[in-house]
Each structure stands twice: as C-alpha cells, then as structure tokens.
Scaffold this motif. Structure first.
Motif, PDB file in Angstrom:
ATOM      1  N   SER A 384       0.858  -1.174   0.000  1.00 28.75           N
ATOM      2  CA  SER A 384       0.000   0.000   0.000  1.00 28.75           C
ATOM      3  C   SER A 384       0.896   1.226   0.000  1.00 28.75           C
ATOM      4  CB  SER A 384      -0.905   0.004   1.239  1.00 28.75           C
ATOM      5  OG  SER A 384      -1.812   1.091   1.219  1.00 28.75           O
ATOM      6  N   ASP A 385       0.358   2.367  -0.463  1.00 28.39           N
ATOM      7  CA  ASP A 385       1.116   3.617  -0.470  1.00 28.39           C
ATOM      8  C   ASP A 385       2.424   3.460  -1.263  1.00 28.39           C
ATOM      9  OD1 ASP A 385      -0.922   4.667   1.170  1.00 28.39           O
ATOM     10  OD2 ASP A 385       0.085   3.960   2.963  1.00 28.39           O
ATOM     11  N   GLU A 386       3.455   4.220  -0.914  1.00 30.68           N
ATOM     12  CA  GLU A 386       4.695   4.184  -1.699  1.00 30.68           C
ATOM     13  C   GLU A 386       5.432   2.855  -1.553  1.00 30.68           C
ATOM     14  OE1 GLU A 386       7.256   7.580  -1.372  1.00 30.68           O
ATOM     15  OE2 GLU A 386       5.596   9.008  -1.488  1.00 30.68           O
ATOM     16  N   SER A 387       5.363   2.236  -0.372  1.00 28.06           N
ATOM     17  CA  SER A 387       6.023   0.937  -0.210  1.00 28.06           C
ATOM     18  C   SER A 387       5.379  -0.106  -1.125  1.00 28.06           C
ATOM     19  CB  SER A 387       5.949   0.478   1.247  1.00 28.06           C
ATOM     20  OG  SER A 387       4.612   0.329   1.677  1.00 28.06           O
ATOM     21  N   GLY A 388       4.064   0.028  -1.362  1.00 25.37           N
ATOM     22  CA  GLY A 388       3.385  -0.880  -2.281  1.00 25.37           C
ATOM     23  C   GLY A 388       3.849  -0.691  -3.707  1.00 25.37           C
ATOM     24  N   GLY A 389       4.081   0.574  -4.111  1.00 26.23           N
ATOM     25  CA  GLY A 389       4.624   0.831  -5.441  1.00 26.23           C
ATOM     26  C   GLY A 389       6.005   0.221  -5.602  1.00 26.23           C
ATOM     27  N   LEU A 390       6.820   0.312  -4.553  1.00 32.81           N
ATOM     28  CA  LEU A 390       8.153  -0.292  -4.584  1.00 32.81           C
ATOM     29  C   LEU A 390       8.065  -1.811  -4.636  1.00 32.81           C
ATOM     30  CD1 LEU A 390       9.845   2.048  -1.989  1.00 32.81           C
ATOM     31  CD2 LEU A 390      10.618   1.742  -4.352  1.00 32.81           C
ATOM     32  N   ASN A 391       7.084  -2.382  -3.938  1.00 38.74           N
ATOM     33  CA  ASN A 391       6.864  -3.828  -3.981  1.00 38.74           C
ATOM     34  C   ASN A 391       6.551  -4.268  -5.413  1.00 38.74           C
ATOM     35  OD1 ASN A 391       5.483  -6.421  -3.861  1.00 38.74           O
ATOM     36  ND2 ASN A 391       5.286  -6.110  -1.652  1.00 38.74           N
ATOM     37  N   GLU A 392       5.607  -3.572  -6.028  1.00 40.34           N
ATOM     38  CA  GLU A 392       5.197  -3.930  -7.385  1.00 40.34           C
ATOM     39  C   GLU A 392       6.341  -3.708  -8.377  1.00 40.34           C
ATOM     40  OE1 GLU A 392       2.639  -5.602 -10.066  1.00 40.34           O
ATOM     41  OE2 GLU A 392       2.449  -5.462  -7.892  1.00 40.34           O
ATOM     42  N   ALA A 393       7.066  -2.615  -8.234  1.00 43.29           N
ATOM     43  CA  ALA A 393       8.188  -2.332  -9.129  1.00 43.29           C
ATOM     44  C   ALA A 393       9.278  -3.384  -8.985  1.00 43.29           C
ATOM     45  CB  ALA A 393       8.764  -0.948  -8.837  1.00 43.29           C
ATOM     46  N   THR A 394       9.507  -3.856  -7.762  1.00 44.55           N
ATOM     47  CA  THR A 394      10.516  -4.900  -7.553  1.00 44.55           C
ATOM     48  C   THR A 394      10.200  -6.129  -8.401  1.00 44.55           C
ATOM     49  OG1 THR A 394      11.055  -4.159  -5.315  1.00 44.55           O
ATOM     50  CG2 THR A 394      11.520  -6.456  -5.836  1.00 44.55           C
ATOM     51  N   SER A 395       8.929  -6.496  -8.472  1.00 43.60           N
ATOM     52  CA  SER A 395       8.549  -7.646  -9.289  1.00 43.60           C
ATOM     53  C   SER A 395       8.693  -7.350 -10.774  1.00 43.60           C
ATOM     54  CB  SER A 395       7.115  -8.071  -8.964  1.00 43.60           C
ATOM     55  OG  SER A 395       7.086  -8.817  -7.769  1.00 43.60           O
ATOM     56  N   SER A 447       5.816  12.589  -7.015  1.00 42.79           N
ATOM     57  CA  SER A 447       5.154  13.794  -6.524  1.00 42.79           C
ATOM     58  C   SER A 447       4.535  13.435  -5.190  1.00 42.79           C
ATOM     59  CB  SER A 447       4.074  14.277  -7.503  1.00 42.79           C
ATOM     60  OG  SER A 447       2.979  13.382  -7.509  1.00 42.79           O
ATOM     61  N   SER A 448       4.065  14.414  -4.463  1.00 38.28           N
ATOM     62  CA  SER A 448       3.505  14.150  -3.140  1.00 38.28           C
ATOM     63  C   SER A 448       2.228  13.323  -3.208  1.00 38.28           C
ATOM     64  CB  SER A 448       3.216  15.472  -2.417  1.00 38.28           C
ATOM     65  OG  SER A 448       2.302  16.262  -3.180  1.00 38.28           O
ATOM     66  N   SER A 449       1.641  13.198  -4.389  1.00 39.24           N
ATOM     67  CA  SER A 449       0.400  12.420  -4.520  1.00 39.24           C
ATOM     68  C   SER A 449       0.634  10.999  -5.026  1.00 39.24           C
ATOM     69  CB  SER A 449      -0.559  13.142  -5.484  1.00 39.24           C
ATOM     70  OG  SER A 449       0.009  13.258  -6.773  1.00 39.24           O
ATOM     71  N   VAL A 450       1.876  10.637  -5.282  1.00 40.67           N
ATOM     72  CA  VAL A 450       2.161   9.308  -5.832  1.00 40.67           C
ATOM     73  C   VAL A 450       1.631   8.201  -4.930  1.00 40.67           C
ATOM     74  CG1 VAL A 450       4.079   7.668  -6.111  1.00 40.67           C
ATOM     75  CG2 VAL A 450       4.060   9.780  -7.400  1.00 40.67           C
ATOM     76  N   GLY A 451       1.764   8.371  -3.616  1.00 40.25           N
ATOM     77  CA  GLY A 451       1.314   7.347  -2.687  1.00 40.25           C
ATOM     78  C   GLY A 451      -0.183   7.108  -2.716  1.00 40.25           C
ATOM     79  N   ASN A 452      -0.940   8.028  -3.316  1.00 37.23           N
ATOM     80  CA  ASN A 452      -2.397   7.858  -3.412  1.00 37.23           C
ATOM     81  C   ASN A 452      -2.805   7.032  -4.625  1.00 37.23           C
ATOM     82  OD1 ASN A 452      -2.759   9.542  -1.145  1.00 37.23           O
ATOM     83  ND2 ASN A 452      -2.730  11.375  -2.421  1.00 37.23           N
ATOM     84  N   LEU A 453      -1.857   6.772  -5.529  1.00 36.26           N
ATOM     85  CA  LEU A 453      -2.160   5.983  -6.716  1.00 36.26           C
ATOM     86  C   LEU A 453      -2.230   4.502  -6.374  1.00 36.26           C
ATOM     87  CD1 LEU A 453       0.285   7.591  -9.332  1.00 36.26           C
ATOM     88  CD2 LEU A 453      -2.174   8.023  -9.097  1.00 36.26           C
ATOM     89  N   ASP A 454      -2.920   3.741  -7.224  1.00 33.88           N
ATOM     90  CA  ASP A 454      -2.834   2.291  -7.131  1.00 33.88           C
ATOM     91  C   ASP A 454      -1.371   1.892  -7.257  1.00 33.88           C
ATOM     92  OD1 ASP A 454      -2.642  -0.448  -8.703  1.00 33.88           O
ATOM     93  OD2 ASP A 454      -4.562  -0.456  -7.649  1.00 33.88           O
ATOM     94  N   VAL A 455      -0.964   0.858  -6.538  1.00 28.80           N
ATOM     95  CA  VAL A 455       0.455   0.481  -6.497  1.00 28.80           C
ATOM     96  C   VAL A 455       1.017   0.119  -7.872  1.00 28.80           C
ATOM     97  CG1 VAL A 455       0.386  -0.248  -4.098  1.00 28.80           C
ATOM     98  CG2 VAL A 455      -0.118  -1.912  -5.897  1.00 28.80           C
ATOM     99  N   HIS A 456       0.156  -0.304  -8.792  1.00 24.77           N
ATOM    100  CA  HIS A 456       0.627  -0.642 -10.133  1.00 24.77           C
ATOM    101  C   HIS A 456       0.945   0.598 -10.956  1.00 24.77           C
ATOM    102  CE1 HIS A 456      -1.686  -4.089  -8.678  1.00 24.77           C
ATOM    103  NE2 HIS A 456      -0.762  -4.790  -9.284  1.00 24.77           N
ATOM    104  N   TYR A 457       0.493   1.757 -10.495  1.00 24.17           N
ATOM    105  CA  TYR A 457       0.800   3.028 -11.150  1.00 24.17           C
ATOM    106  C   TYR A 457       1.896   3.791 -10.404  1.00 24.17           C
ATOM    107  CZ  TYR A 457      -3.510   2.157 -13.770  1.00 24.17           C
ATOM    108  OH  TYR A 457      -4.473   1.611 -14.570  1.00 24.17           O
ATOM    109  N   SER A 458       1.864   3.730  -9.061  1.00 23.23           N
ATOM    110  CA  SER A 458       2.939   4.378  -8.301  1.00 23.23           C
ATOM    111  C   SER A 458       4.268   3.659  -8.513  1.00 23.23           C
ATOM    112  CB  SER A 458       2.589   4.422  -6.811  1.00 23.23           C
ATOM    113  OG  SER A 458       2.428   3.125  -6.271  1.00 23.23           O
ATOM    114  N   SER A 459       4.211   2.410  -8.955  1.00 18.92           N
ATOM    115  CA  SER A 459       5.434   1.645  -9.249  1.00 18.92           C
ATOM    116  C   SER A 459       6.219   2.256 -10.399  1.00 18.92           C
ATOM    117  CB  SER A 459       5.071   0.199  -9.591  1.00 18.92           C
ATOM    118  OG  SER A 459       4.264   0.148 -10.762  1.00 18.92           O
ATOM    119  N   GLY A 460       5.563   3.093 -11.206  1.00 17.02           N
ATOM    120  CA  GLY A 460       6.219   3.687 -12.365  1.00 17.02           C
ATOM    121  C   GLY A 460       7.470   4.469 -12.006  1.00 17.02           C
ATOM    122  N   VAL A 461       7.484   5.100 -10.828  1.00 16.01           N
ATOM    123  CA  VAL A 461       8.644   5.895 -10.412  1.00 16.01           C
ATOM    124  C   VAL A 461       9.879   5.009 -10.299  1.00 16.01           C
ATOM    125  CG1 VAL A 461       9.586   7.428  -8.647  1.00 16.01           C
ATOM    126  CG2 VAL A 461       7.129   7.487  -9.160  1.00 16.01           C
TER     127      VAL A 461
END
Length: 554
Positions: A384-395, A447-461
């Motif tokens: 969830s949040d930014e850690s979730g984006g990092l989780n998804e990006a790791t995969s 951006s400060s709103s990245v953590g509000n995105l679904d993790v599959h989109y915040s993973s883009g960073v």
C-alpha cells in the motif's frame, strides 16, 4: 493479494500479485543481454559486498546464533525492556559482513512495521541498523477499548467492498501497529473468500484497539529432461520426473518445483499434478480445454528460469533462499484474467485469460509473481502507499531480469511488462519502464500524490529509475525495441548497465529496505547498496543518485 495491474473497474483486466503472499511479475553481473558468463571467459571476481551462497546448515547456524544473541542485540541497539527480536533472515556478504533481519515483539505482541536489519562486520562490530520505524515502541495500555468482534466487523465490511462474499473473519489478533505514526495497540483481522473477479481474498485490516479507527489494510495475495511446447517461449527443455510409465512436471533439480492443474476451478486446493506419457508437454498453441498442457509448460519453464536467474545472478537458492521450491497452478477459474502469488500456500496461480485461450503464463509474468515471494520473505514491503509501489516495481524489475536472463529467441528481453499476453487486447504491453506514463496511468516521476495511486501506477517511479540506471536517458533501440526515456529535471543520465542495476536493487531489497520503505528511503537504501558494492565515490554510486534525481526523488 494484489492484481498484476490496477483494476479501474472489476470488469477490467487484472493480473494479481500477492503481498505477504504477490502479482505480475533482473539480470546479472555483466552488461550483456544475458547474465550467463560466456564460455571461455573467466567469471568476474565477486564484489566484496555481494551476498555469498550459504549452505542450508551454514544459514541455520547463523540464524540460531543470531537468535541466541537476540536479547543482547536488542539491548545493544537501544530497544526497550518489553521488546524482543525474532530472526527472520540472514544474509552474509563475501567480505564477511552479516545482515540480520528481525521481526519485533512488544510485551509478547507482534509489532507490525517494527522490522529492522542489523548490519554486522566480520569482526562482530555493529555497523548500522536499518529500521522500518524510528519511533520508540511504547503504548500506555495493552487493554483494548473496543472488542475484537467490532474489529472483525469492520474488516468484513472492507473486504465486501472488494467483492468478497464472506460474512465472517478468520479472527482478530492483538498487535502493535508501528507502520505509520505513533505506535498503538491494534487488532489485525484477516478476511478470506474471493474478490469479485475471482481472485482469492486475503485482506488484512489493522484497527486501532482504542478508537476503532481503521489504520491500514493490504491484500495478502499479490496480484509469475522433457520438452515443453510453450505458447510464448517456443520449444524448451524441462526437467521432469518419471514415475512408472508417466512423466511428471516435477523438477527435482530446482527444489522440487511442481506444476498442477486446477481445471478451471477456484478451489484453494493444489489440483492435479500435470503428467504426460511421452515426456512432451503442450502443443505450442492455447486451448480452452481444462486438460490443455501448454499453459503448464509455460508455467514450468517460467519457474525454471526464475530459479536459475536468482541462483546464478545473486546466489539465492529459491524464493526463501532455503533450497525449497514453490509450486505452480494453471487453469485457475474460467476466463480469469489474472495471475497471483500467494505466500500462504507458497505458490503461483495463473488464469487462462479471456475465453480461456490467453493464459497469463509468459516468462516475465512468472518472474514477476515469484519475485513477490522474494519480497515477502526479505523486505516485506507493505502493499500500500509508496512501499506498495516499490513492492510492485521490484517484481517488474526482477521479472524483466528473468526475461533477459533466459535469452529466449521467442521472447527476447525487453523493458516492457506483459507484452506477450496482450492483456489490453490491442497488442500493447501492460507497462513501459522507459516512460511509464505511456500506459495511461503510471507515474513517470515522484510527486507528493504518488502514494495515493494504485500500487501498479505508483510503481512507475521505481520502474523508470531502474530503466534510467540501466540504460540511461534518451532514444535507443535494444533487442529491436525502441525506447525514449525522459527525465523530470531535463538532465542526461548515463546508464551503468542492467546487470549492475540489478545487483544494486537486490542488495537494497535484501539488506536496506524494510516494510515501510518509501521512495525517499529507497533512494537512501540503493545509495547504501551502491556504496557497499562499488564504493561511495564510484561511477555506479553517482549514477544511482542521478537516476533518482531524474525521477524527482531527492
């Protein structure tokens, strides 16, 4: 559990991942397209800070030694009298440095978000501690002000919004929640069943035991010698086991990985082991039949290449680094457009896509799914949040690594995610690492709103960071695919090669990331990894800093 990509609506396509349990979806030590060392060329000297392969006995000894000294370690790093450490994993570097990952308890209760890694030199001197939270763990009372039943009711309601038909939870346990803000007494409740697209549900809901406020929630399912005639990778060799006159998709050379067929059911059971009388599995084409073996051949091949990738690139023996394999299930559900990893069964599961003729068993999907297992058993990044984006990006990162590592002529390595499975129905990939926003929803930069995105989109960073670190900015063609990667600050980034980028990400994941790592902390962690591997004044270290700055992470 988590989808391979975001579901705007439940009718949209989704590839599931599994967090505690991960979904869709690096390569080696050189900058070639394959991580394998060419014949006749001596292997490079291992980096001093690279992980060394440990035998099962050696790893067990290190774990036992760390656990025996856990009380002393807790006192040494400044934990309180009510806190205890429980060893989760141990990584030993070539130079003798040991990184011990701990879970934490407080007055006997699990501390969620309290995990930490202690870094110890060969001399025994503590070199540092990486913590999921910097807050001191202290709560005024261990007596809940709300009942467990109230917490369970709230969790069931949250699960129903995801489509679960379950009317009860699997019980609520008392925990200390330290994942965000001031640590508090809380309940953790898990609700099972199915989500409304057929994906298994394993929703974890954290409820403040004093106020009844929902503090956090995440899915525990993350939204992957015979001959395999696969749909996506051509004709491949598969290690099988002969039993009487039949051959089984049972790879005893890689921890005993087995491939099962659940025959279009959504059962949580294992299914039927895939067998053949000819030691040939699949036909190279997809069929809607529940007995079709092509999807099984793809799944077995993906598991095989993912095992070899981790073993030969990082010295990691299996998802838990214990030499034991997960297992795969194919033909899950009817027209199920998803794939997911579930840590509770330690298994991958693949749907057959629309019309049951487009199985989600491509190589990068397999690598993505099993990499969720690696994340769950190392950093445990909250989904969830930014850690979730990092989780998804790791995969995505490691799934891409698997694809390059396999060096398969039918599925060449690229920085496109899910390009083979045509999940969008128009021939476009699921995600683009060079410019994530090309998928219409992913973020190119922070951006400060990245953590509000679904993790599959915040993973883009993080995906964009990895591409820039590997290949650099600007236009180029790799394996016949054209890329043109921009930077948020207009800078020109020079890549260090995918293999070094993979080593840095893996090092950071396994020794510097924790469950609550966000993008700012990921920058710090990867810089620490680059410094350990290549030196703090190295080209690689400077490239990591430049790539993060190029995606607006400072």
């Amino acid at each position: 559990m988590s989808p391979l990509y975001a579901r705007h609506k439940r009718t949209t396509l989704a590839i599931a991942t599994a967090v505690a349990a991960g979904a869709l979806l690096t390569t080696g030590l050189t900058t070639s397209a394959s991580a394998q060392t060419p014949a006749g060329i001596a292997a490079a000297k291992p980096l001093a800070a690279a992980p060394t392969a440990l035998s099962a006995a050696a790893r067990t000894t290190l774990v036992q030694k760390a656990q025996a000294a856990a009380a002393e370690t807790a006192q040494h790093i400044g934990l309180g009298a009510k806190e205890k450490l429980v060893v989760k994993d141990v990584v030993k570097d070539v130079d003798g440095t040991v990184h011990t990952r701990y879970e934490r308890t407080y007055a006997g209760l699990p501390v969620l978000g309290g995990d930490l890694v202690v870094h110890t030199a060969e001399s025994g001197k503590t070199e540092g501690v990486t913590r999921a939270t910097k807050s001191a763990i202290k709560v005024a009372s261990l007596k809940p002000q709300i009942s467990a039943a109230k917490a369970e009711k709230q969790a069931v309601g949250a699960a129903k919004t995801l489509g679960s038909a379950k009317n009860s939870a699997n019980g609520a346990r008392k925990v200390i929640w330290a994942g965000s803000g001031k640590p508090v007494l809380a309940y953790e409740t898990i609700v099972g069943g199915l989500q409304d697209d057929g994906t298994p549900n394993q929703l974890h809901v954290i409820t403040d035991a004093a106020t009844g406020k929902k503090l956090f929630q995440y899915q525990g399912i993350e939204n992957a010698t015979g001959t395999g005639k696969t749909l996506y990778s051509g004709s491949v060799s598969l290690n099988t086991t002969q039993s009487g006159s039949t051959y089984q998709l049972n790879d005893s050379t890689r921890g005993g990985h087995k491939t099962y067929n659940v025959k279009h059911s959504t059962s949580s059971g294992t299914g039927t082991l895939v067998t053949s009388s000819t030691n040939v599995f699949g036909t190279g084409t997809a069929s809607s039949s529940a007995t079709d073996q092509t999807a099984a051949a793809d799944a077995a091949y993906g598991a095989q290449e993912t095992w070899d990738f981790y073993k030969n690139t990082f010295g990691r023996s299996g998802i838990k680094d214990d030499g034991k394999a997960a297992y795969s299930r194919v033909h899950y559900g009817s027209s199920y457009v998803n794939a997911f990893w579930d840590d509770s069964c330690f298994c991958m599961t693949y749907g057959d896509g629309e019309g049951n003729t487009d199985p989600l068993t491509s190589l990068d999907v397999a690598g993505h799914e099993m990499s969720h297992g690696v994340t769950a058993n190392t950093a445990g990044l909250d989904y969830s949040d930014e850690s979730g984006g990092l989780n998804e990006a790791t995969s995505d990162i490691f799934g891409t690594g698997v694809e390059f590592y396999a060096n398969n002529a039918s599925d060449k390595g690229d920085y496109l995610i899910g390009e083979k499975i045509d999940i969008n129905g128009d021939g476009t990939p699921l995600r683009y690492m060079d410019k994530p926003s090309k998928d219409g929803g992913s973020a190119d930069s922070w951006s400060s709103s990245v953590g509000n995105l679904d993790v599959h989109y915040s993973s883009g960073v993080a995906n964009h960071f990895f591409y820039l670190l590997s290949e650099g900015s600007g236009a180029k063609t790799i394996n016949g695919v054209s890329y043109n990667s921009p930077t948020s600050n207009g800078s020109t980034v020079t890549g260090i090669g995918r293999d070094k980028a993979l080593q840095i990400w893996y090092k950071a994941l396994t020794t510097y990331f924790t469950s609550t790592t966000n993008y700012k902390a990921a920058r710090t962690g990867t810089l620490s990894a680059a410094a350990a591997l290549y030196g703090s004044g190295s080209t690689e270290y400077k490239a990591v800093a430049a790539a993060w700055s190029a995606v607006n992470v400072s």
